[in-house]
Design an enzyme around this catalytic site. Structure first.
Site, PDB file in Angstrom:
ATOM      1  N   LYS A  41       0.951  -1.353  -0.003  1.00  0.00           N
ATOM      2  CA  LYS A  41       0.212   0.057   0.117  1.00  0.00           C
ATOM      3  C   LYS A  41       1.061   1.310   0.059  1.00  0.00           C
ATOM      4  O   LYS A  41       0.457   2.406  -0.608  1.00  0.00           O
ATOM      5  CB  LYS A  41      -1.024  -0.016   1.391  1.00  0.00           C
ATOM      6  CG  LYS A  41      -1.977  -1.179   1.450  1.00  0.00           C
ATOM      7  CD  LYS A  41      -2.462  -1.135   2.898  1.00  0.00           C
ATOM      8  CE  LYS A  41      -3.275  -2.425   3.124  1.00  0.00           C
ATOM      9  NZ  LYS A  41      -3.936  -2.207   4.598  1.00  0.00           N
ATOM     10  N   ASP A  97       7.541   2.835  -2.027  1.00  0.00           N
ATOM     11  CA  ASP A  97       7.613   3.923  -1.045  1.00  0.00           C
ATOM     12  C   ASP A  97       9.003   3.936  -0.781  1.00  0.00           C
ATOM     13  O   ASP A  97       9.679   4.859  -0.497  1.00  0.00           O
ATOM     14  CB  ASP A  97       6.709   3.561  -0.033  1.00  0.00           C
ATOM     15  CG  ASP A  97       6.775   2.123   0.522  1.00  0.00           C
ATOM     16  OD1 ASP A  97       7.553   1.347   0.011  1.00  0.00           O
ATOM     17  OD2 ASP A  97       6.006   1.683   1.322  1.00  0.00           O
ATOM     18  N   ASP A 100      14.678  -0.742   1.578  1.00  0.00           N
ATOM     19  CA  ASP A 100      15.096  -1.047   2.776  1.00  0.00           C
ATOM     20  C   ASP A 100      16.119  -2.159   2.701  1.00  0.00           C
ATOM     21  O   ASP A 100      17.139  -1.900   2.333  1.00  0.00           O
ATOM     22  CB  ASP A 100      14.061  -1.294   3.902  1.00  0.00           C
ATOM     23  CG  ASP A 100      14.460  -1.210   5.382  1.00  0.00           C
ATOM     24  OD1 ASP A 100      15.469  -0.530   5.755  1.00  0.00           O
ATOM     25  OD2 ASP A 100      13.778  -1.937   6.042  1.00  0.00           O
ATOM     26  N   ASP A 156       3.581   3.627   6.591  1.00  0.00           N
ATOM     27  CA  ASP A 156       2.620   3.380   7.959  1.00  0.00           C
ATOM     28  C   ASP A 156       3.720   2.939   9.009  1.00  0.00           C
ATOM     29  O   ASP A 156       4.534   2.298   8.821  1.00  0.00           O
ATOM     30  CB  ASP A 156       1.436   2.389   7.540  1.00  0.00           C
ATOM     31  CG  ASP A 156       2.071   1.050   7.450  1.00  0.00           C
ATOM     32  OD1 ASP A 156       3.062   0.507   6.617  1.00  0.00           O
ATOM     33  OD2 ASP A 156       1.664  -0.089   8.153  1.00  0.00           O
TER      34      ASP A 156
HETATM   35  P1  5GP Z   1      12.552  -4.376   2.406  1.00  0.00           P
HETATM   36  O1  5GP Z   1      11.913  -5.744   1.758  1.00  0.00           O
HETATM   37  O2  5GP Z   1      13.331  -3.539   1.484  1.00  0.00           O
HETATM   38  O3  5GP Z   1      13.207  -4.540   3.821  1.00  0.00           O
HETATM   39  O4  5GP Z   1      11.281  -3.509   2.931  1.00  0.00           O
HETATM   40  C1  5GP Z   1      10.518  -2.823   2.274  1.00  0.00           C
HETATM   41  C2  5GP Z   1       9.191  -2.588   2.903  1.00  0.00           C
HETATM   42  O5  5GP Z   1       9.466  -2.401   4.354  1.00  0.00           O
HETATM   43  C3  5GP Z   1       8.724  -1.318   2.394  1.00  0.00           C
HETATM   44  O6  5GP Z   1       7.885  -1.367   1.247  1.00  0.00           O
HETATM   45  C4  5GP Z   1       7.985  -0.688   3.675  1.00  0.00           C
HETATM   46  O7  5GP Z   1       6.640  -1.216   3.486  1.00  0.00           O
HETATM   47  C5  5GP Z   1       8.750  -1.355   4.819  1.00  0.00           C
HETATM   48  N1  5GP Z   1       9.606  -0.228   5.359  1.00  0.00           N
HETATM   49  C6  5GP Z   1      10.910  -0.318   5.212  1.00  0.00           C
HETATM   50  N2  5GP Z   1      11.334   0.706   5.941  1.00  0.00           N
HETATM   51  C7  5GP Z   1      10.568   1.409   6.285  1.00  0.00           C
HETATM   52  C8  5GP Z   1      10.098   2.633   7.165  1.00  0.00           C
HETATM   53  O8  5GP Z   1      11.213   3.380   7.303  1.00  0.00           O
HETATM   54  N3  5GP Z   1       8.998   2.869   7.515  1.00  0.00           N
HETATM   55  C9  5GP Z   1       7.925   2.373   7.016  1.00  0.00           C
HETATM   56  N4  5GP Z   1       6.705   2.843   7.326  1.00  0.00           N
HETATM   57  N5  5GP Z   1       7.869   1.018   6.425  1.00  0.00           N
HETATM   58  C10 5GP Z   1       9.298   0.623   6.020  1.00  0.00           C
HETATM   59 MG    MG Z   2       5.938  -1.214   1.080  1.00  0.00          MG
END
Ligand code: 5GP
Ligand code: MG
Length: 171
Positions: A41, A97, A100, A156
């Site tokens: 989302k 968005d 990470d 969120d």
């Molecule tokens: P990854 O798979 O790259 O670790 O995580 C990506 C997802 O984790 C993003 O799409 C998001 O939903 C969530 N995420 C990672 N870092 C943040 C952050 O600082 N704030 C929020 N709200 N969501 C995050």
């Molecule tokens: Mg996300």
């Protein structure tokens, strides 16, 4: 836990950067019709603004992926919603968005690559490169940030704060 009083990135700064990204993408896709693949989302607000900043014909598709439980990455990624139509031969631009660890985005990119698109690119509003575990890099990045957990403008914390116009650090 609540959002910092002062934004990390203001709504005005986001709007200016979205215009710049829209210009760059419009130039890069001058001779290609693109399909924007919005990662729900979190990517919803960014994608809605970015779409209006791109002056090119486009179609929209949505995927739903999640890897997060509150503030903690579970490592497991599920892609729950997938595009309804075949995307073979399409020029796909994935809109995220935040990048990470890279696990979510890589899972989405792998799923889309299996659909044999003509091209596959990634645009992320935020990038937290120090957190990366899977070596994903984006073609377009809005802002590179340090290792903060941020909320607002689609992002969120347990489904709260997506509606905030600016991006705030959760403290
Ligand atoms: P990854 O798979 O790259 O670790 O995580 C990506 C997802 O984790 C993003 O799409 C998001 O939903 C969530 N995420 C990672 N870092 C943040 C952050 O600082 N704030 C929020 N709200 N969501 C995050
Ligand atoms: Mg996300």
């Amino acid at each position: 836990m609540r959002p910092s009083e002062r934004p990390l990135i203001t709504a005005d700064a986001i709007a200016r950067r979205v215009t710049e990204l829209g210009d760059a993408i419009s130039t890069d896709y001058a001779d290609r019709d693109l399909v924007m693949v919005v990662v729900l989302k979190g990517g919803l607000f960014f994608a809605a603004d970015l779409a209006r900043a791109i002056r090119r014909p486009m179609a929209l598709e949505y995927v739903r992926a999640r890897s997060y439980d509150g503030q903690r990455s579970t490592g497991a990624v599920e892609v729950a919603v997938v595009p309804e139509r075949p995307l073979a031969g399409a020029h796909l631009l994935v809109v995220e968005d935040i990048l990470d660890t890279g696990r979510t985005t890589q899972t989405v990119l792998d799923m889309l690559a299996d659909m044999s698109p003509a091209s596959l690119a990634l645009c992320t509003l935020l990038d937290k490169p120090v957190r990366r575990i899977v070596p994903v890099s984006a073609n377009y990045v809005g802002f590179t940030i340090d290792d903060f957990f941020v909320v607002g403008y689609g992002l969120d914390f347990n489904e709260r704060y997506r509606e905030l116009p600016s991006i705030h650090v959760l403290e």
